[in-house]
Scaffold this motif. Structure first.
Motif, PDB file in Angstrom:
ATOM      1  N   THR A 122      46.814  44.363  37.527  1.00 47.41           N
ATOM      2  CA  THR A 122      45.734  43.555  38.085  1.00 47.41           C
ATOM      3  C   THR A 122      44.696  43.298  37.005  1.00 47.41           C
ATOM      4  N   GLY A 123      43.686  42.530  37.322  1.00 48.16           N
ATOM      5  CA  GLY A 123      42.599  42.305  36.378  1.00 48.16           C
ATOM      6  C   GLY A 123      42.381  40.841  36.061  1.00 48.16           C
ATOM      7  N   ARG A 124      41.279  40.593  35.382  1.00 50.88           N
ATOM      8  CA  ARG A 124      40.862  39.232  35.079  1.00 50.88           C
ATOM      9  C   ARG A 124      41.837  38.520  34.144  1.00 50.88           C
ATOM     10  N   THR A 125      42.340  39.241  33.135  1.00 51.90           N
ATOM     11  CA  THR A 125      43.234  38.612  32.170  1.00 51.90           C
ATOM     12  C   THR A 125      44.550  38.217  32.816  1.00 51.90           C
ATOM     13  N   LEU A 126      45.106  39.100  33.624  1.00 49.53           N
ATOM     14  CA  LEU A 126      46.360  38.779  34.301  1.00 49.53           C
ATOM     15  C   LEU A 126      46.182  37.623  35.279  1.00 49.53           C
ATOM     16  N   LYS A 127      45.051  37.609  35.983  1.00 48.06           N
ATOM     17  CA  LYS A 127      44.805  36.499  36.906  1.00 48.06           C
ATOM     18  C   LYS A 127      44.720  35.182  36.145  1.00 48.06           C
ATOM     19  N   ALA A 128      44.056  35.204  34.986  1.00 51.07           N
ATOM     20  CA  ALA A 128      43.961  33.994  34.168  1.00 51.07           C
ATOM     21  C   ALA A 128      45.345  33.567  33.692  1.00 51.07           C
ATOM     22  N   ALA A 129      46.208  34.537  33.384  1.00 52.30           N
ATOM     23  CA  ALA A 129      47.567  34.217  32.944  1.00 52.30           C
ATOM     24  C   ALA A 129      48.375  33.597  34.081  1.00 52.30           C
ATOM     25  N   VAL A 130      48.306  34.196  35.256  1.00 49.11           N
ATOM     26  CA  VAL A 130      49.064  33.680  36.408  1.00 49.11           C
ATOM     27  C   VAL A 130      48.577  32.275  36.779  1.00 49.11           C
ATOM     28  N   ARG A 152      37.711  49.243  48.674  1.00 50.66           N
ATOM     29  CA  ARG A 152      37.279  50.441  49.403  1.00 50.66           C
ATOM     30  C   ARG A 152      36.695  50.098  50.764  1.00 50.66           C
ATOM     31  N   ASP A 153      36.157  48.872  50.896  1.00 56.95           N
ATOM     32  CA  ASP A 153      35.578  48.459  52.171  1.00 56.95           C
ATOM     33  C   ASP A 153      36.582  47.739  53.063  1.00 56.95           C
ATOM     34  N   GLY A 154      37.854  47.703  52.645  1.00 58.74           N
ATOM     35  CA  GLY A 154      38.884  47.043  53.438  1.00 58.74           C
ATOM     36  C   GLY A 154      39.097  45.581  53.095  1.00 58.74           C
ATOM     37  N   SER A 155      38.290  45.022  52.196  1.00 57.07           N
ATOM     38  CA  SER A 155      38.443  43.625  51.811  1.00 57.07           C
ATOM     39  C   SER A 155      39.569  43.477  50.789  1.00 57.07           C
ATOM     40  N   ALA A 156      40.060  42.239  50.636  1.00 52.99           N
ATOM     41  CA  ALA A 156      41.115  41.980  49.662  1.00 52.99           C
ATOM     42  C   ALA A 156      40.543  42.084  48.253  1.00 52.99           C
ATOM     43  N   ALA A 157      41.289  42.741  47.372  1.00 52.97           N
ATOM     44  CA  ALA A 157      40.860  42.870  45.976  1.00 52.97           C
ATOM     45  C   ALA A 157      41.011  41.518  45.292  1.00 52.97           C
ATOM     46  N   TYR A 158      39.941  41.010  44.700  1.00 50.79           N
ATOM     47  CA  TYR A 158      39.921  39.643  44.179  1.00 50.79           C
ATOM     48  C   TYR A 158      40.888  39.454  43.018  1.00 50.79           C
ATOM     49  N   TYR A 159      40.984  40.453  42.129  1.00 53.66           N
ATOM     50  CA  TYR A 159      41.787  40.277  40.923  1.00 53.66           C
ATOM     51  C   TYR A 159      43.208  40.799  41.059  1.00 53.66           C
ATOM     52  N   ASN A 160      43.655  41.106  42.277  1.00 52.47           N
ATOM     53  CA  ASN A 160      45.066  41.414  42.471  1.00 52.47           C
ATOM     54  C   ASN A 160      45.833  40.095  42.417  1.00 52.47           C
ATOM     55  N   VAL A 161      46.859  40.008  41.584  1.00 50.17           N
ATOM     56  CA  VAL A 161      47.454  38.713  41.261  1.00 50.17           C
ATOM     57  C   VAL A 161      48.724  38.400  42.044  1.00 50.17           C
ATOM     58  N   ILE A 162      49.197  39.307  42.880  1.00 52.08           N
ATOM     59  CA  ILE A 162      50.486  39.107  43.531  1.00 52.08           C
ATOM     60  C   ILE A 162      50.488  37.867  44.425  1.00 52.08           C
ATOM     61  N   PHE A 163      49.345  37.583  45.077  1.00 48.54           N
ATOM     62  CA  PHE A 163      49.313  36.430  45.979  1.00 48.54           C
ATOM     63  C   PHE A 163      49.160  35.123  45.200  1.00 48.54           C
ATOM     64  N   SER A 164      48.426  35.169  44.073  1.00 47.49           N
ATOM     65  CA  SER A 164      48.369  33.985  43.206  1.00 47.49           C
ATOM     66  C   SER A 164      49.748  33.676  42.653  1.00 47.49           C
ATOM     67  N   MET A 165      50.482  34.720  42.306  1.00 48.50           N
ATOM     68  CA  MET A 165      51.840  34.552  41.801  1.00 48.50           C
ATOM     69  C   MET A 165      52.725  33.918  42.869  1.00 48.50           C
ATOM     70  N   ALA A 166      52.548  34.332  44.109  1.00 48.78           N
ATOM     71  CA  ALA A 166      53.364  33.807  45.208  1.00 48.78           C
ATOM     72  C   ALA A 166      53.177  32.301  45.357  1.00 48.78           C
ATOM     73  N   ASP A 167      51.977  31.807  45.055  1.00 47.71           N
ATOM     74  CA  ASP A 167      51.722  30.374  45.165  1.00 47.71           C
ATOM     75  C   ASP A 167      52.478  29.581  44.105  1.00 47.71           C
ATOM     76  N   ALA A 168      52.681  30.195  42.934  1.00 51.02           N
ATOM     77  CA  ALA A 168      53.296  29.474  41.814  1.00 51.02           C
ATOM     78  C   ALA A 168      54.795  29.691  41.717  1.00 51.02           C
ATOM     79  N   VAL A 169      55.256  30.867  42.098  1.00 50.40           N
ATOM     80  CA  VAL A 169      56.653  31.241  41.849  1.00 50.40           C
ATOM     81  C   VAL A 169      57.357  31.532  43.169  1.00 50.40           C
ATOM     82  N   LYS A 170      58.434  30.846  43.401  1.00 54.48           N
ATOM     83  CA  LYS A 170      59.208  31.059  44.628  1.00 54.48           C
ATOM     84  C   LYS A 170      60.197  32.205  44.399  1.00 54.48           C
TER      85      LYS A 170
END
Length: 317
Positions: A122-130, A152-170
């Motif tokens: 995860t992280g900003r760099t990976l998100k920028a790459a995806v 920690r508060d139950g919200s979605a982690a912003y820099y987790n990239v798995i869902f951004s990846m799902a949008d680009a890669v089938k």
């Protein structure tokens, strides 16, 4: 007939002008003539195409200095994959250049016909790459998140990239439905026994390649800013010898995992074995330098994508 929004029309024109300029090799005068606009409008549209990142540039020429640095890093740390990109001394960005290089390497793996398991940190760099990835379909692959996607508060982690990846890669995607850090070691153990989590753990262990960010430690570290660690606990970990982290896993200046403290609560998937998988760390800049050097020294990663200045600093250390 419904009228298209003006902003959409303008971006369409910018995309057309950008394609004509950067791909077709037309001059701005030729673009103006072809699109029926003034030269000044053509120039503004080409600039808009770049500022809106409609045009993504790939440099198709090896730079000798970067190649020499990559070879030196590969030899010193026995690395499988090394890429060093030019540094921009005028930029304060911690992702420019390496995000594009990481996207290219991720795409190369995804284009293989052989089914693979790709693990992502995860992280900003990976998100920028995806965000740089072109749409593609590769149903033969499986992609698993190494880190939790819940804050920690139950919200979605912003820099987790798995869902951004799902949008680009089938491809089949397997998120980690946990926080990066559990409240207690006992809670972590209970969470890891859940069937959904077991699937992610098994896939992570069997990954062929993993792309991970390398995190620095300190009061302004991502783990603190994103609310996973309190500042006091972070400073205590540093006092005890912690130097950097990857997917929440803390390691010291020699690249050895810290045996106690926060690592007992890390809910992330352990990094795949460096003997059987490519684990590629993506990081650059002075703030990342101590953590990146330690990760290389301790073989926490066996591949690296970084920039020229960071590579020189690592080799000079």
């Amino acid at each position: 007939m419904a009228r298209r929004p003006e902003s959409t029309t303008k971006l369409d024109d910018a995309a057309r002008a950008g394609w004509l300029y950067y791909v077709a090799g037309r001059t701005q005068d030729e673009i103006a003539s072809q699109m029926g606009i003034s030269r000044q409008s053509a120039q503004r549209l080409v600039s808009l195409a770049m500022s809106e990142r409609l045009i993504k540039v790939r440099l198709d020429h090896p730079i000798a200095a970067c190649l020499e640095l990559a070879a030196a890093l590969k030899a010193r740390f026995d690395l499988g994959h090394v890429e060093v990109v030019p540094s921009d001394r005028q930029s304060s960005s911690t992702t420019i250049g390496i995000a594009e290089a990481a996207a290219e390497e991720i795409s190369r793996w995804l284009k293989t016909e052989r089914p693979i398991i790709m693990a992502l940190g995860t992280g900003r760099t990976l998100k920028a790459a995806v965000d740089q990835l072109a749409p593609m379909e590769c149903p033969q692959h499986r992609i698993v998140s190494l880190t939790g996607n819940i804050g920690r508060d139950g919200s979605a982690a912003y820099y987790n990239v798995i869902f951004s990846m799902a949008d680009a890669v089938k491809a089949r995607h397997f998120p980690m439905p946990l926080p990066v850090l559990a409240s207690t070691p006992e809670e972590r153990d209970i969470l890891h026994k859940q069937q959904l989590v077991q699937s992610a753990l098994e896939l992570g262990r069997a990954a062929d390649v993993a792309f991970v960010g390398v995190g620095e430690l300190g009061p302004e570290a991502p783990l603190v800013l994103d609310g996973f660690l309190e500042r006091e606990e972070m400073m205590r970990l540093i006092a005890e010898g912690a130097c950097g982290e990857i997917c929440g896993w803390m390691f010291d200046g020699e690249g050895r995992l810290i045996e106690r403290g926060a690592n007992e609560r890390v809910a992330s998937v352990p990094l795949p074995s460096r003997d059987s998988a490519s684990v590629i760390g993506i990081a650059m800049g002075p703030r990342k330098l101590p953590a990146l050097a330690a990760a290389l020294k301790g073989r926490v990663v066996n591949g690296i994508i970084t920039d020229e200045a960071t590579a020189r600093a690592i080799l000079g250390a």
